[in-house]
Design a protein around this motif. Structure first.
Motif, PDB file in Angstrom:
ATOM      1  N   SER A 230       0.802  -1.229   0.000  1.00  0.00           N
ATOM      2  CA  SER A 230       0.000   0.000   0.000  1.00  0.00           C
ATOM      3  C   SER A 230       0.828   1.268   0.000  1.00  0.00           C
ATOM      4  CB  SER A 230      -0.933   0.007   1.217  1.00  0.00           C
ATOM      5  OG  SER A 230      -0.178   0.044   2.421  1.00  0.00           O
ATOM      6  N   ASP A 231       2.142   1.152   0.144  1.00  0.00           N
ATOM      7  CA  ASP A 231       3.000   2.333   0.254  1.00  0.00           C
ATOM      8  C   ASP A 231       4.005   2.360  -0.895  1.00  0.00           C
ATOM      9  OD1 ASP A 231       4.707   4.368   0.897  1.00  0.00           O
ATOM     10  OD2 ASP A 231       5.095   3.707   2.948  1.00  0.00           O
ATOM     11  N   PRO A 232       3.809   3.220  -1.894  1.00  0.00           N
ATOM     12  CA  PRO A 232       4.729   3.278  -3.028  1.00  0.00           C
ATOM     13  C   PRO A 232       6.171   3.565  -2.616  1.00  0.00           C
ATOM     14  CG  PRO A 232       2.722   4.479  -3.519  1.00  0.00           C
ATOM     15  CD  PRO A 232       2.668   4.142  -2.060  1.00  0.00           C
ATOM     16  N   THR A 233       6.345   4.414  -1.605  1.00  0.00           N
ATOM     17  CA  THR A 233       7.700   4.720  -1.144  1.00  0.00           C
ATOM     18  C   THR A 233       8.383   3.487  -0.577  1.00  0.00           C
ATOM     19  OG1 THR A 233       7.038   6.994  -0.632  1.00  0.00           O
ATOM     20  CG2 THR A 233       9.076   6.191   0.375  1.00  0.00           C
ATOM     21  N   ALA A 234       7.621   2.676   0.154  1.00  0.00           N
ATOM     22  CA  ALA A 234       8.177   1.439   0.712  1.00  0.00           C
ATOM     23  C   ALA A 234       8.545   0.465  -0.399  1.00  0.00           C
ATOM     24  CB  ALA A 234       7.176   0.804   1.673  1.00  0.00           C
ATOM     25  N   ARG A 235       7.725   0.392  -1.442  1.00  0.00           N
ATOM     26  CA  ARG A 235       8.045  -0.496  -2.558  1.00  0.00           C
ATOM     27  C   ARG A 235       9.324  -0.028  -3.257  1.00  0.00           C
ATOM     28  NH1 ARG A 235       2.524   0.192  -3.872  1.00  0.00           N
ATOM     29  NH2 ARG A 235       3.057   1.076  -5.911  1.00  0.00           N
ATOM     30  N   THR A 236       9.461   1.280  -3.427  1.00  0.00           N
ATOM     31  CA  THR A 236      10.671   1.811  -4.049  1.00  0.00           C
ATOM     32  C   THR A 236      11.902   1.471  -3.220  1.00  0.00           C
ATOM     33  OG1 THR A 236       9.475   3.647  -5.098  1.00  0.00           O
ATOM     34  CG2 THR A 236      11.840   3.919  -4.795  1.00  0.00           C
ATOM     35  N   SER A 237      11.777   1.522  -1.900  1.00  0.00           N
ATOM     36  CA  SER A 237      12.899   1.168  -1.019  1.00  0.00           C
ATOM     37  C   SER A 237      13.328  -0.272  -1.241  1.00  0.00           C
ATOM     38  CB  SER A 237      12.514   1.381   0.448  1.00  0.00           C
ATOM     39  OG  SER A 237      12.268   2.756   0.711  1.00  0.00           O
ATOM     40  N   VAL A 238      12.357  -1.160  -1.463  1.00  0.00           N
ATOM     41  CA  VAL A 238      12.672  -2.561  -1.743  1.00  0.00           C
ATOM     42  C   VAL A 238      13.500  -2.663  -3.019  1.00  0.00           C
ATOM     43  CG1 VAL A 238      11.710  -4.811  -2.373  1.00  0.00           C
ATOM     44  CG2 VAL A 238      10.657  -3.478  -0.546  1.00  0.00           C
ATOM     45  N   TYR A 239      13.107  -1.926  -4.049  1.00  0.00           N
ATOM     46  CA  TYR A 239      13.825  -1.987  -5.323  1.00  0.00           C
ATOM     47  C   TYR A 239      15.249  -1.443  -5.170  1.00  0.00           C
ATOM     48  CZ  TYR A 239       8.945  -2.322  -6.820  1.00  0.00           C
ATOM     49  OH  TYR A 239       7.631  -2.672  -6.946  1.00  0.00           O
ATOM     50  N   ILE A 240      15.398  -0.358  -4.437  1.00  0.00           N
ATOM     51  CA  ILE A 240      16.729   0.232  -4.248  1.00  0.00           C
ATOM     52  C   ILE A 240      17.619  -0.702  -3.444  1.00  0.00           C
ATOM     53  CG2 ILE A 240      17.974   2.130  -3.126  1.00  0.00           C
ATOM     54  CD1 ILE A 240      15.692   3.966  -3.977  1.00  0.00           C
ATOM     55  N   GLU A 241      17.041  -1.377  -2.457  1.00  0.00           N
ATOM     56  CA  GLU A 241      17.810  -2.362  -1.684  1.00  0.00           C
ATOM     57  C   GLU A 241      18.319  -3.488  -2.573  1.00  0.00           C
ATOM     58  OE1 GLU A 241      15.209  -3.682   1.383  1.00  0.00           O
ATOM     59  OE2 GLU A 241      15.320  -1.803   2.524  1.00  0.00           O
ATOM     60  N   ARG A 242      17.559  -3.795  -3.631  1.00  0.00           N
ATOM     61  CA  ARG A 242      17.974  -4.850  -4.557  1.00  0.00           C
ATOM     62  C   ARG A 242      18.957  -4.342  -5.620  1.00  0.00           C
ATOM     63  NH1 ARG A 242      15.115  -9.792  -4.322  1.00  0.00           N
ATOM     64  NH2 ARG A 242      14.159  -9.870  -2.260  1.00  0.00           N
ATOM     65  N   GLY A 243      19.278  -3.035  -5.580  1.00  0.00           N
ATOM     66  CA  GLY A 243      20.281  -2.503  -6.495  1.00  0.00           C
ATOM     67  C   GLY A 243      19.760  -1.625  -7.606  1.00  0.00           C
ATOM     68  N   PHE A 244      18.478  -1.241  -7.552  1.00  0.00           N
ATOM     69  CA  PHE A 244      17.940  -0.358  -8.588  1.00  0.00           C
ATOM     70  C   PHE A 244      18.683   0.966  -8.571  1.00  0.00           C
ATOM     71  CE2 PHE A 244      15.117   2.979 -10.112  1.00  0.00           C
ATOM     72  CZ  PHE A 244      14.738   2.464 -11.343  1.00  0.00           C
ATOM     73  N   GLN A 245      19.084   1.463  -9.756  1.00  0.00           N
ATOM     74  CA  GLN A 245      19.801   2.724  -9.876  1.00  0.00           C
ATOM     75  C   GLN A 245      18.814   3.877 -10.018  1.00  0.00           C
ATOM     76  OE1 GLN A 245      23.272   2.704  -9.524  1.00  0.00           O
ATOM     77  NE2 GLN A 245      22.734   0.570  -9.023  1.00  0.00           N
ATOM     78  N   ALA A 246      18.748   4.700  -8.974  1.00  0.00           N
ATOM     79  CA  ALA A 246      17.708   5.729  -8.901  1.00  0.00           C
ATOM     80  C   ALA A 246      17.795   6.755 -10.025  1.00  0.00           C
ATOM     81  CB  ALA A 246      17.779   6.437  -7.547  1.00  0.00           C
ATOM     82  N   GLU A 247      18.982   6.971 -10.592  1.00  0.00           N
ATOM     83  CA  GLU A 247      19.098   7.980 -11.643  1.00  0.00           C
ATOM     84  C   GLU A 247      18.325   7.601 -12.904  1.00  0.00           C
ATOM     85  OE1 GLU A 247      23.267   5.905 -11.695  1.00  0.00           O
ATOM     86  OE2 GLU A 247      21.771   6.484 -10.199  1.00  0.00           O
ATOM     87  N   LEU A 248      17.923   6.334 -13.037  1.00  0.00           N
ATOM     88  CA  LEU A 248      17.146   5.919 -14.205  1.00  0.00           C
ATOM     89  C   LEU A 248      15.790   6.602 -14.273  1.00  0.00           C
ATOM     90  CD1 LEU A 248      17.797   2.059 -14.328  1.00  0.00           C
ATOM     91  CD2 LEU A 248      18.436   3.736 -16.051  1.00  0.00           C
ATOM     92  N   THR A 249      15.259   6.993 -13.148  1.00  0.00           N
ATOM     93  CA  THR A 249      13.924   7.606 -13.125  1.00  0.00           C
ATOM     94  C   THR A 249      13.931   8.985 -12.489  1.00  0.00           C
ATOM     95  OG1 THR A 249      13.471   6.450 -11.031  1.00  0.00           O
ATOM     96  CG2 THR A 249      12.721   5.391 -13.062  1.00  0.00           C
ATOM     97  N   ASN A 250      15.100   9.523 -12.222  1.00  0.00           N
ATOM     98  CA  ASN A 250      15.186  10.808 -11.528  1.00  0.00           C
ATOM     99  C   ASN A 250      15.052  11.968 -12.507  1.00  0.00           C
ATOM    100  OD1 ASN A 250      15.429  12.463  -9.316  1.00  0.00           O
ATOM    101  ND2 ASN A 250      17.670  12.506  -9.378  1.00  0.00           N
TER     102      ASN A 250
END
Length: 309
Positions: free
Chosen positions: A111-131
């Protein structure tokens, strides 16, 4: 779509015309993504300079260019490389994160988009791809070639509630959000794909001979309930969901039929895992993040290319 605060600082984003072209070229050529994906540098430079929406973060120029370059590189790679070959799979893992291990989704995380994003970043997602600001992100996706035509709705495999025969069906699809539309179509597509591959390898009764543990019984129970009030017949696999697809594809007896498509079992699992978060968010009527839109577009692109084999 984009829940980040980029639009609050929109003034700091610009087009790169104030930078010398040779400086841009040097940054692009030096990009790790450029070598990882084996992209065409001149074409990428042209795309970068052709952007209409301000995308370059003047406070973080190198990171901004790196993210833009990798996004375009992903698009070029999706359209030229084997969709589940080692080169593309490894490169995507570096940018989108390593999703091979199962993710446990809690109700709070879903239910929390920010929490889901944190999961992706923990797995190595590179934030600059969508920044990027939302308009620039959407334009960059379109220019990259990541977005392709959604798969056609395979009515026979839609489920568990059958679609209406009303001629306004397509209009109804258009009124839903893009992600939901893609997911509805994609799930009918992958059910059809699995049924075709399994039937070709094991015959039309594959659900009896190759059931990976109780799926057939669960689907039969759903089918009876739906048919009791709808009167419409659907194949059993129409009552499967995304967690069932992995169990079918990666099952010991079934894998031989799918190996030529996915190369390794972990490739199949990882791709479906990337889709799981956006799917849960969409089906629970939660807004999607930019990261999840990217996951959906990339992984659906890969699955659709399987039909070219």
């Amino acid at each position: 779509m984009d829940l980040r605060s980029a639009t609050a600082d929109i003034e700091r984003y610009t087009l790169p015309r104030f930078l010398e072209a040779d400086n841009i070229s040097k940054m692009v050529s030096a990009s790790v993504a450029a070598s990882a994906y084996g992209i065409e540098i001149p074409r990428l430079q042209q795309t970068l300079m052709a952007m209409q929406a301000p995308w370059l973060d003047t406070l973080h120029i190198e990171q901004s260019i790196r993210g833009f370059v990798e996004l375009q590189a992903i698009g070029q790679a999706l359209n030229t490389l084997d969709p589940f070959g080692e080169r593309l799979t490894t490169a995507l893992r570096q940018g989108l994160g390593d999703m091979r291990d199962p993710i446990t989704w809690t109700p709070e995380t879903i239910s929390d988009p920010t929490a889901r994003t944190s999961v992706y970043i923990e797995r190595g997602f590179q934030a600059e791809l969508t920044n990027f600001p939302e308009e620039a992100f959407e334009e960059s996706l379109e220019r990259s070639g990541i977005i392709i035509e959604p798969p056609a709705l395979v009515v026979r495999y839609s489920c568990p509630v059958p679609p209406s025969d009303n001629p306004e069906l397509e209009a109804a699809f258009a009124r839903t959000n893009v992600a939901h539309d893609w997911l509805q179509r994609f799930e009918t597509y992958i059910r059809s794909f699995i049924d075709k591959v399994m039937t070709g390898a094991f015959g039309p009764n594959w659900m009896k001979s190759n059931d990976p543990g109780g799926l057939r019984d669960a689907w039969t129970a759903k089918k009876r309930k739906v048919e009791a009030w709808s009167g419409q017949d659907r194949p059993l696999i129409a009552y499967a969901d995304i967690t069932d697809y992995e169990r079918i594809i990666c099952n010991g007896k079934n894998w031989a039929a799918f190996e030529r498509f996915f190369v390794t079992k972990e490739n199949a699992r990882e791709s479906l895992q990337r889709i799981s978060g956006p799917r849960l968010g969409t089906m629970h009527a939660r807004p999607l993040t930019a990261e999840e839109v990217l996951f959906l577009q990339v992984e659906m692109h890969r699955f659709i290319k399987l039909t070219e084999r």
